[in-house]
Design a protein around this motif. Structure first.
Motif, PDB file in Angstrom:
ATOM      1  N   ASN A  12       0.778  -1.305   0.011  1.00  0.00           N
ATOM      2  CA  ASN A  12      -0.104   0.017  -0.040  1.00  0.00           C
ATOM      3  C   ASN A  12       0.755   1.259  -0.051  1.00  0.00           C
ATOM      4  OD1 ASN A  12      -2.389  -1.387  -0.061  1.00  0.00           O
ATOM      5  ND2 ASN A  12      -2.663  -1.663   2.246  1.00  0.00           N
ATOM      6  N   LYS A  13       2.005   1.357   0.680  1.00  0.00           N
ATOM      7  CA  LYS A  13       2.763   2.358   0.793  1.00  0.00           C
ATOM      8  C   LYS A  13       3.441   2.585  -0.443  1.00  0.00           C
ATOM      9  CE  LYS A  13       4.590   1.686   5.212  1.00  0.00           C
ATOM     10  NZ  LYS A  13       5.963   1.514   5.929  1.00  0.00           N
ATOM     11  N   ILE A  14       3.825   1.643  -1.031  1.00  0.00           N
ATOM     12  CA  ILE A  14       4.610   1.728  -2.462  1.00  0.00           C
ATOM     13  C   ILE A  14       3.773   2.137  -3.592  1.00  0.00           C
ATOM     14  CG2 ILE A  14       5.639   0.254  -4.458  1.00  0.00           C
ATOM     15  CD1 ILE A  14       6.736  -1.757  -1.931  1.00  0.00           C
ATOM     16  N   ILE A  15       2.428   1.782  -3.342  1.00  0.00           N
ATOM     17  CA  ILE A  15       1.439   2.442  -4.425  1.00  0.00           C
ATOM     18  C   ILE A  15       1.180   3.651  -4.266  1.00  0.00           C
ATOM     19  CG2 ILE A  15      -0.958   2.005  -5.254  1.00  0.00           C
ATOM     20  CD1 ILE A  15      -0.743  -0.998  -4.584  1.00  0.00           C
ATOM     21  N   GLU A  16       0.997   4.164  -2.949  1.00  0.00           N
ATOM     22  CA  GLU A  16       0.973   5.626  -2.583  1.00  0.00           C
ATOM     23  C   GLU A  16       2.133   6.254  -3.277  1.00  0.00           C
ATOM     24  OE1 GLU A  16       0.142   7.243   1.460  1.00  0.00           O
ATOM     25  OE2 GLU A  16      -1.074   5.720   1.250  1.00  0.00           O
ATOM     26  N   LYS A  17       3.344   6.073  -2.841  1.00  0.00           N
ATOM     27  CA  LYS A  17       4.544   6.750  -3.567  1.00  0.00           C
ATOM     28  C   LYS A  17       5.006   6.471  -5.050  1.00  0.00           C
ATOM     29  CE  LYS A  17       9.420   7.137  -2.533  1.00  0.00           C
ATOM     30  NZ  LYS A  17      10.773   6.584  -1.711  1.00  0.00           N
ATOM     31  N   TYR A  18       4.668   5.506  -5.537  1.00  0.00           N
ATOM     32  CA  TYR A  18       4.782   5.471  -7.019  1.00  0.00           C
ATOM     33  C   TYR A  18       3.563   5.305  -7.857  1.00  0.00           C
ATOM     34  CZ  TYR A  18       9.763   4.273  -5.278  1.00  0.00           C
ATOM     35  OH  TYR A  18      10.737   4.255  -4.576  1.00  0.00           O
ATOM     36  N   ASP A  19       3.068   4.216  -8.046  1.00  0.00           N
ATOM     37  CA  ASP A  19       1.870   4.060  -8.863  1.00  0.00           C
ATOM     38  C   ASP A  19       1.600   2.468  -8.550  1.00  0.00           C
ATOM     39  OD1 ASP A  19       0.390   5.375 -10.828  1.00  0.00           O
ATOM     40  OD2 ASP A  19       0.877   3.521 -12.014  1.00  0.00           O
ATOM     41  N   VAL A  20       0.302   2.251  -9.120  1.00  0.00           N
ATOM     42  CA  VAL A  20      -0.202   0.789  -8.730  1.00  0.00           C
ATOM     43  C   VAL A  20       0.232   0.000  -9.991  1.00  0.00           C
ATOM     44  CG1 VAL A  20      -2.561   1.145 -10.063  1.00  0.00           C
ATOM     45  CG2 VAL A  20      -2.249  -0.414  -8.321  1.00  0.00           C
ATOM     46  N   ASN A  21       0.660   0.768 -11.040  1.00  0.00           N
ATOM     47  CA  ASN A  21       1.266  -0.060 -12.358  1.00  0.00           C
ATOM     48  C   ASN A  21       2.537  -0.396 -11.865  1.00  0.00           C
ATOM     49  OD1 ASN A  21       2.369  -0.699 -14.917  1.00  0.00           O
ATOM     50  ND2 ASN A  21       0.868   0.585 -16.031  1.00  0.00           N
ATOM     51  N   PRO A  22       2.763  -1.896 -11.870  1.00  0.00           N
ATOM     52  CA  PRO A  22       4.011  -2.423 -11.651  1.00  0.00           C
ATOM     53  C   PRO A  22       5.138  -1.793 -12.848  1.00  0.00           C
ATOM     54  CG  PRO A  22       2.582  -4.186 -12.313  1.00  0.00           C
ATOM     55  CD  PRO A  22       1.956  -2.905 -12.105  1.00  0.00           C
ATOM     56  N   PHE A  23       4.726  -1.653 -14.208  1.00  0.00           N
ATOM     57  CA  PHE A  23       5.614  -1.011 -15.065  1.00  0.00           C
ATOM     58  C   PHE A  23       6.207   0.177 -14.709  1.00  0.00           C
ATOM     59  CE2 PHE A  23       3.368  -4.390 -17.113  1.00  0.00           C
ATOM     60  CZ  PHE A  23       4.603  -5.052 -17.620  1.00  0.00           C
ATOM     61  N   ASN A  24       5.330   1.210 -14.243  1.00  0.00           N
ATOM     62  CA  ASN A  24       5.468   2.359 -13.850  1.00  0.00           C
ATOM     63  C   ASN A  24       6.345   2.389 -12.598  1.00  0.00           C
ATOM     64  OD1 ASN A  24       4.001   3.570 -15.906  1.00  0.00           O
ATOM     65  ND2 ASN A  24       2.382   3.901 -14.697  1.00  0.00           N
ATOM     66  N   ILE A  25       6.182   1.499 -11.714  1.00  0.00           N
ATOM     67  CA  ILE A  25       7.080   1.380 -10.493  1.00  0.00           C
ATOM     68  C   ILE A  25       8.411   1.055 -10.840  1.00  0.00           C
ATOM     69  CG2 ILE A  25       7.610   0.028  -8.436  1.00  0.00           C
ATOM     70  CD1 ILE A  25       4.476  -0.243  -8.198  1.00  0.00           C
ATOM     71  N   VAL A  26       8.805   0.133 -11.710  1.00  0.00           N
ATOM     72  CA  VAL A  26      10.256  -0.492 -12.077  1.00  0.00           C
ATOM     73  C   VAL A  26      10.708   0.871 -12.740  1.00  0.00           C
ATOM     74  CG1 VAL A  26       9.749  -1.531 -14.241  1.00  0.00           C
ATOM     75  CG2 VAL A  26      11.392  -2.394 -12.522  1.00  0.00           C
ATOM     76  N   ASN A  27       9.920   1.346 -13.666  1.00  0.00           N
ATOM     77  CA  ASN A  27      10.702   2.649 -14.392  1.00  0.00           C
ATOM     78  C   ASN A  27      10.869   3.686 -13.600  1.00  0.00           C
ATOM     79  OD1 ASN A  27      10.981   1.168 -16.826  1.00  0.00           O
ATOM     80  ND2 ASN A  27       8.684   1.600 -17.226  1.00  0.00           N
ATOM     81  N   SER A  28      10.328   3.840 -12.340  1.00  0.00           N
ATOM     82  CA  SER A  28      10.765   4.908 -11.532  1.00  0.00           C
ATOM     83  C   SER A  28      12.086   4.534 -10.699  1.00  0.00           C
ATOM     84  CB  SER A  28       9.627   5.677 -10.590  1.00  0.00           C
ATOM     85  OG  SER A  28       8.337   4.855 -10.735  1.00  0.00           O
ATOM     86  N   LEU A  29      12.366   3.251 -10.557  1.00  0.00           N
ATOM     87  CA  LEU A  29      13.415   3.053  -9.746  1.00  0.00           C
ATOM     88  C   LEU A  29      14.805   2.804 -10.457  1.00  0.00           C
ATOM     89  CD1 LEU A  29      11.391  -0.011  -8.005  1.00  0.00           C
ATOM     90  CD2 LEU A  29      12.161   2.311  -6.914  1.00  0.00           C
ATOM     91  N   LYS A  30      15.606   3.998 -10.184  1.00  0.00           N
ATOM     92  CA  LYS A  30      16.683   4.459 -11.097  1.00  0.00           C
ATOM     93  C   LYS A  30      17.820   3.324 -10.777  1.00  0.00           C
ATOM     94  CE  LYS A  30      14.816   7.877 -12.779  1.00  0.00           C
ATOM     95  NZ  LYS A  30      13.922   7.316 -13.826  1.00  0.00           N
ATOM     96  N   ARG A  31      17.657   2.705  -9.855  1.00  0.00           N
ATOM     97  CA  ARG A  31      18.954   1.655  -9.662  1.00  0.00           C
ATOM     98  C   ARG A  31      18.520   0.293 -10.198  1.00  0.00           C
ATOM     99  NH1 ARG A  31      18.679   2.267  -3.037  1.00  0.00           N
ATOM    100  NH2 ARG A  31      19.578   4.369  -2.848  1.00  0.00           N
ATOM    101  N   ILE A  32      17.339   0.262 -10.577  1.00  0.00           N
ATOM    102  CA  ILE A  32      16.996  -1.059 -11.173  1.00  0.00           C
ATOM    103  C   ILE A  32      17.186  -1.115 -12.746  1.00  0.00           C
ATOM    104  CG2 ILE A  32      15.214  -2.841 -11.704  1.00  0.00           C
ATOM    105  CD1 ILE A  32      14.324  -2.600  -9.069  1.00  0.00           C
ATOM    106  N   GLU A  33      17.898  -2.051 -13.433  1.00  0.00           N
ATOM    107  CA  GLU A  33      17.927  -2.148 -14.917  1.00  0.00           C
ATOM    108  C   GLU A  33      16.839  -3.241 -15.203  1.00  0.00           C
ATOM    109  OE1 GLU A  33      21.872  -3.111 -16.214  1.00  0.00           O
ATOM    110  OE2 GLU A  33      21.310  -4.147 -17.727  1.00  0.00           O
ATOM    111  N   PHE A  34      15.875  -2.943 -15.805  1.00  0.00           N
ATOM    112  CA  PHE A  34      14.746  -3.729 -16.215  1.00  0.00           C
ATOM    113  C   PHE A  34      14.772  -4.165 -17.569  1.00  0.00           C
ATOM    114  CE2 PHE A  34      10.247  -3.693 -17.392  1.00  0.00           C
ATOM    115  CZ  PHE A  34       9.897  -5.124 -17.104  1.00  0.00           C
ATOM    116  N   ASN A  35      14.824  -5.438 -17.854  1.00  0.00           N
ATOM    117  CA  ASN A  35      14.458  -5.837 -19.382  1.00  0.00           C
ATOM    118  C   ASN A  35      13.732  -7.374 -19.466  1.00  0.00           C
ATOM    119  OD1 ASN A  35      16.631  -7.953 -20.029  1.00  0.00           O
ATOM    120  ND2 ASN A  35      17.659  -6.367 -19.312  1.00  0.00           N
ATOM    121  N   ALA A  36      13.287  -7.377 -20.711  1.00  0.00           N
ATOM    122  CA  ALA A  36      12.527  -8.605 -21.066  1.00  0.00           C
ATOM    123  C   ALA A  36      13.351  -9.528 -21.899  1.00  0.00           C
ATOM    124  CB  ALA A  36      11.236  -8.564 -21.334  1.00  0.00           C
ATOM    125  N   GLN A  37      13.593 -10.852 -21.839  1.00  0.00           N
ATOM    126  CA  GLN A  37      14.333 -11.419 -22.723  1.00  0.00           C
ATOM    127  C   GLN A  37      13.982 -12.981 -22.676  1.00  0.00           C
ATOM    128  OE1 GLN A  37      18.736 -12.211 -21.180  1.00  0.00           O
ATOM    129  NE2 GLN A  37      18.217 -10.005 -20.913  1.00  0.00           N
TER     130      GLN A  37
END
Ligand SMILES: [Zn+2]
Length: 141
Positions: A12-37
């Protein structure tokens, strides 16, 4: 302690701070390199902790939409639960680990909140291992 109630509050705290969409969450986390393969069949994805300032999340691009999103939620769980194992493979062989269970609880609740944010939420289904956990989460205060 990492019980269901703690995990619900954290999500709940994370959704409040970032977003409910997990793609938006991961894209706001600058330390995480995210990709699909494309990964081998029994691996849905993985989380790799390199250092405090660098983590990697990879999701198997062969997964269907629901499994893909659920797996992303799961790997985000490792990040937010501060799991520091160097490599956490999301595969059927590691399902018993405590950290995997916690990440699944996290993923189930985040996925539930995300699905609920759509009006047409019949379009989504819950991966089988999420169904049981969802029951547990929704019956915990
Ligand atoms: Zn995992």
């Amino acid at each position: 302690m990492c019980n269901a109630n703690y995990i619900k509050k954290l999500v709940n705290k994370i959704i409040e701070k970032y977003d409910v969409n997990p793609f938006n969450i991961v894209n706001s986390l600058k330390r995480i390199e995210f990709n699909a393969q494309p990964l081998t069949k029994n691996i849905n994805g993985f989380y790799k902790y390199i250092s405090l300032n660098q983590q990697i999340i990879v999701i198997n691009s062969e997964l269907n939409k629901a499994e893909f999103i659920f797996t992303l939620c799961h790997e985000l769980g490792h990040y937010f639960l501060e799991h520091k194992n160097t490599l956490l493979l999301n595969s059927s062989f590691t399902m018993n680990l405590k950290e995997e269970y916690q990440a699944d609880l996290f993923a189930t609740y985040l996925y539930y909140r995300y699905v609920k944010s759509f009006e047409d939420n019949d379009l989504f289904y819950y991966p089988s291992r999420a169904q049981e956990l969802l029951y547990k989460l929704l019956n915990t205060n």
